[in-house]
Design a protein around this motif. Structure first.
Motif, PDB file in Angstrom:
ATOM      1  N   LEU A 170       0.834  -1.202   0.000  1.00 50.90           N
ATOM      2  CA  LEU A 170       0.000   0.000   0.000  1.00 50.90           C
ATOM      3  C   LEU A 170       0.870   1.254   0.000  1.00 50.90           C
ATOM      4  N   GLY A 223       2.239   2.041  -3.269  1.00 50.16           N
ATOM      5  CA  GLY A 223       1.273   2.351  -4.319  1.00 50.16           C
ATOM      6  C   GLY A 223       0.914   1.171  -5.181  1.00 50.16           C
ATOM      7  N   ALA A 241      -4.406  -1.020  -3.418  1.00 46.08           N
ATOM      8  CA  ALA A 241      -5.383   0.048  -3.175  1.00 46.08           C
ATOM      9  C   ALA A 241      -6.128  -0.229  -1.877  1.00 46.08           C
ATOM     10  N   ARG A 261      -7.465   7.301   1.631  1.00 47.42           N
ATOM     11  CA  ARG A 261      -6.551   7.601   0.525  1.00 47.42           C
ATOM     12  C   ARG A 261      -5.094   7.618   0.979  1.00 47.42           C
ATOM     13  N   ARG A 262      -4.239   7.337  -0.007  1.00 43.76           N
ATOM     14  CA  ARG A 262      -2.786   7.387   0.167  1.00 43.76           C
ATOM     15  C   ARG A 262      -2.276   8.659  -0.502  1.00 43.76           C
TER      16      ARG A 262
END
Length: 593
Positions: free
Chosen positions: A329, A332, A335, A340-341
């Motif tokens: 995560l 990236g 998901a 949100r990242r």
């Protein structure tokens, strides 16, 4: 103390390479021996010859009559069509026979065999699960000697500590190959270093071996300069940063302090943090209100977590807690279910995965490195591709080896070289110690000491985490990321406390804290031992002064053979007295621990 196994002038080679050259050694009753050395240097070969798996080319291997021995190698083979219980509990005809044995129950629970399931077919197990099953099958037996090759691979931090405690509680002799330095220091009383076909023997675990090797390197020729500097830096870390794990006479502590005088701290955290902020800005990686799942398991539940410039974070948790999923995560590559990242605009991220599937097999080692970049700047130092490859164990000749011909450990090293050549400012490392020998680990830690960026490490190697990370977080399975100011010790204590509360909830009885250890000595005995220790230290100081005077006298009498003979006799007597005092000092100090 009788020897269980003896090797006499044993030699073993593969092709033209001599791995063992006229090696003579023995394993005594109850001895716990750690085997270290470079990958491909002959450690596993030594174990296989000692255990009778592979015959020597020359020399003799003898074993005690009726020796009870089990061997667990990296090449785990389980009978086809068997079950986990059938392998682990093969010596027990009925469940009540092993269930009533606390030692066997401890092994089944401690190695996670219960979680795998005793009725589970072994054909369906992963590689790590098969290794744990084979290890459990060996440990349940009553043994005189157990021989283990990398037993801590595929064990989490808690499993490694359980194994260490289990082996310490048994009287069984042990010979173990491992790169886990905490495990070596905790469990082993002797160390064998396999180097250039020989086996150098040292008293003590990893810390003592580093000291002895640093001393040897200090007296070596200029060709050993590189190794000496690295060993001295590692020794500085052991003296300053890591908790002392072995008792040493005061004269050895003073010698170590003299050896490392002037050696700087492993890293300048303030300078690295300042540099990291200039490279990264304020935002690096952030998770906002994130929910993350791995299959049906919830790893994060509405978690907000911010990783800043220069943060060096170790992530711990049991196998299956979601550490690798969390790293994916952050990279990236996965998901979240919700939330949100956020990634900073200046972030250049590199992710070391456990898989070895991203290497160009058609290229040679140096070509594979130069395909990323020809030069790299790490902290204040600029290195060429060849120099960095050499730092991580690829000598000039080995740099022209095809990638497809590399061993697993060499491929892991090449992964690291290629990652660092890209000059990332954020490093995510997933079990970076897998398949790396101790020398390569020291080189990696040395490189990371001067690396100015953000670092997140998932590892079961507590020595690495304590060495390169400034903070530790844990995944306890409750959907949170828990910061642990007390590091891995706090993690293990928290796990134990949660287990006690869970047992109390299941049984309906109040949770009981671990009973305090009974003191070894009464107050009077402790005072007497303290006085004895001080007396022994004074005697050691006096003996050392006599030894120094005799060495000066020997130098002055270089042209007088009769005087030399007389002084040499006196020196032998002094050295024998010194050895006896050191032994009494160790015995007394251990009684006071």
């Amino acid at each position: 103390m009788a020897n269980l196994v003896n090797l006499e002038a044993v030699s073993k080679s593969y092709g033209e390479r001599m791995l063992l050259d006229a090696v003579s050694l023995g394993v005594g009753e109850g001895e716990r021996i750690g085997v270290v050395g470079l990958n491909g240097g002959g450690k596993t070969t030594l174990l296989e010859v000692l255990a009778g798996i592979s015959p020597p080319d020359s020399g003799r291997v003898s074993r005690a009559r009726d020796l009870r021995m089990r061997v667990v190698t990296q090449r785990t083979e389980l009978a086809e069509g068997s079950t986990v219980g059938g392998v682990v509990l093969a010596d027990y005809a009925a469940e009540h026979e092993w269930a009533s044995d606390a030692r066997v129950r401890s092994i089944v629970d401690g190695l996670g065999i219960s979680a795998i399931g005793l009725d589970t077919p072994t054909d369906s197990l992963s590689g790590g699960e098969r290794r744990r099953v084979a290890l459990a099958a060996a440990l349940v037996a009553e043994l005189d000697l157990v021989v283990l090759d990398e037993p801590t691979n595929h064990l989490d931090v808690e499993g490694v500590r359980w194994l260490a405690d289990h082996l310490l509680a048994r009287k069984t002799a042990l010979v173990v190959v491992t790169h886990d330095r905490w495990f070596l220091d905790t469990v082993c009383g002797r160390t064998w270093e396999v180097v250039d076909g020989k086996v150098e023997q040292y008293e003590g675990g990893y810390a003592d071996w580093v000291f002895a090797r640093a001393e040897r390197a200090r007296l070596a020729a200029a060709a050993e300069e590189k190794r000496r500097n690295l060993a001295r830096k590692e020794l500085a870390w052991l003296q300053r940063g890591a908790r002392a794990r072995t008792s040493k006479p005061r004269y050895r502590i003073e010698a170590a302090e003299a050896l490392i005088s002037g050696v700087p701290e492993p890293r300048d955290s303030v300078e690295l943090m300042t540099f990291a902020k200039r490279r990264l800005g304020k935002t690096v990686l952030e998770l906002e209100d994130v929910t993350l799942k791995a299959g049906e398991h919830t790893v994060l539940d509405n978690v907000t977590w911010r990783i800043g410039p220069g943060d060096r974070i170790g992530v711990v948790g049991v196998n299956g807690s979601g550490k690798t999923t969390l790293l994916r995560l952050l990279a990236g590559q996965a998901a979240p279910e919700a939330g949100r990242r956020i990634e900073g605009k200046t972030v250049r991220l590199a992710h070391l995965k456990q898989e070895l599937d991203d290497l160009p097999g058609e290229l040679r080692v140096l070509e594979a490195v130069e395909k990323v970049a020809s030069r790299v700047t790490l902290g204040k130092h600029e290195l060429s591709a060849s120099q960095l490859a050499e730092r991580l164990g690829f000598g000039r000749a080995r740099q022209w080896t095809p990638v497809e011909d590399l061993s697993g450990g060499e491929r892991r090293r090449l992964q690291l070289v290629r990652l660092l050549m890209a000059e990332p400012n954020v490093l995510l490392l997933d079990e970076p110690t897998n398949d790396l020998d101790i020398d390569t680990l020291q080189q990696l830690e040395d490189l990371l000491d001067s690396w100015p960026g953000t670092l997140v490490v998932v590892s079961h190697d507590r020595y690495l985490v304590e060495r390169v990370c400034d903070s530790v977080v844990a995944l306890f399975g409750d959907g949170r990321v828990t910061h642990l100011p007390g590091g891995i010790d706090e993690y293990l204590e928290t796990r134990a406390e949660r287990a006690r509360k869970r047992d109390a909830r299941d049984t309906g009885k109040p949770a009981k804290a671990e009973p305090a250890a009974e003191p070894k000595l009464s107050a009077a005995e402790w005072r007497a031992a303290t006085k004895e220790l001080a007396k022994l230290e004074r005697k050691l100081d006096a003996v050392q002064e006599r030894e120094a005077r005799l060495h000066e006298a020997l130098a002055a009498a270089a042209t007088d053979p009769e005087r030399l003979m007389e002084l040499n006799g006196e020196l032998k007597a002094v050295l024998a007295e010194k050895e006896e005092l050191e032994q009494r000092w160790l015995e007394t100090s251990e009684a006071l621990e």
